[in-house]
Scaffold this active site. Structure first.
Site, PDB file in Angstrom:
ATOM      1  N   HIS A 163       0.868  -1.171   0.000  1.00 39.74           N
ATOM      2  CA  HIS A 163       0.000   0.000   0.000  1.00 39.74           C
ATOM      3  C   HIS A 163       0.909   1.226   0.000  1.00 39.74           C
ATOM      4  CE1 HIS A 163      -3.317   2.640   0.713  1.00 39.74           C
ATOM      5  NE2 HIS A 163      -2.858   3.012   1.894  1.00 39.74           N
ATOM      6  N   CYS A 173      -3.348   3.127  -5.481  1.00 40.02           N
ATOM      7  CA  CYS A 173      -2.790   4.010  -4.449  1.00 40.02           C
ATOM      8  C   CYS A 173      -1.383   4.508  -4.815  1.00 40.02           C
ATOM      9  CB  CYS A 173      -2.796   3.329  -3.082  1.00 40.02           C
ATOM     10  SG  CYS A 173      -1.949   1.742  -3.035  1.00 40.02           S
TER      11      CYS A 173
END
Length: 179
Positions: free
Chosen positions: A40, A130
């Site tokens: 992430h 992301c």
């Protein structure tokens, strides 16, 4: 600030003040968080806070910690404490694209990021994830090595499946010949 790529930090084991996280991230730095099945990405704002994408239908606490997040089609831009987003995982400052892309001025990066907080944006694992989001903020261009690798893997699997299908078809035809 250049940091060795192997330098990772775990917030759970740190007694540090959340406003001064390990690794000394600077405003505008890219933060790579190592989840069990993927990475992430977030952008460090300062004072222990990051900006990142979270699924629309998940609460802030669960944020990007579940694999479900990679299958979402919409995301919300959230400002959260780095410590809360990292949880028991590890992270590192990773401005890996600085050699090929010129970072925007820090003031501009932070201003652009703060303008997006709370907004709902489209999310696509391969085209608008992301990592694309935070690199767009830092460089003015969305880049994702993770997505490029995934596209390559999908292409390889597709090519292999096609080859096996053709080979199976050829093999089936040769077995069905009467002579």
């Amino acid at each position: 600030m250049d940091r060795p790529p192997s330098e990772t930090y775990n917030m759970a084991s740190s007694e540090a003040d959340p406003s001064d996280p390990p690794g000394n991230p600077q405003p505008g730095d890219l933060i790579e968080i190592f989840r069990p099945a993927y990475q992430h990405w977030a952008l460090y704002l300062g004072d222990g806070y990051i900006i990142n994408l979270t699924p629309v239908d998940e609460g802030q606490a669960a944020a990007m910690s579940s694999v479900k997040s990679v299958f979402s089609r919409k995301a919300v831009v959230r400002m959260q404490l780095l410590k809360e987003v990292v949880g028991g995982d590890s992270y590192r400052v990773n401005n890996k694209y600085d050699d090929n892309h010129t970072p925007l001025p820090v003031f501009d990066i932070i201003q652009r990021a703060q303008h997006l907080i709370g907004q709902e944006v489209s999310y696509d694992l391969l085209g608008s994830n992301c990592e694309h989001f935070v690199t767009l903020l830092r460089y003015g261009e969305g880049v994702s090595e993770q997505a490029t690798r995934a596209i390559g893997a999908i292409s390889l699997v597709t090519a292999a499946a096609s080859a096996f299908s053709v080979l199976g078809l050829i093999n089936t035809r040769s077995r069905n010949r009467p002579f």
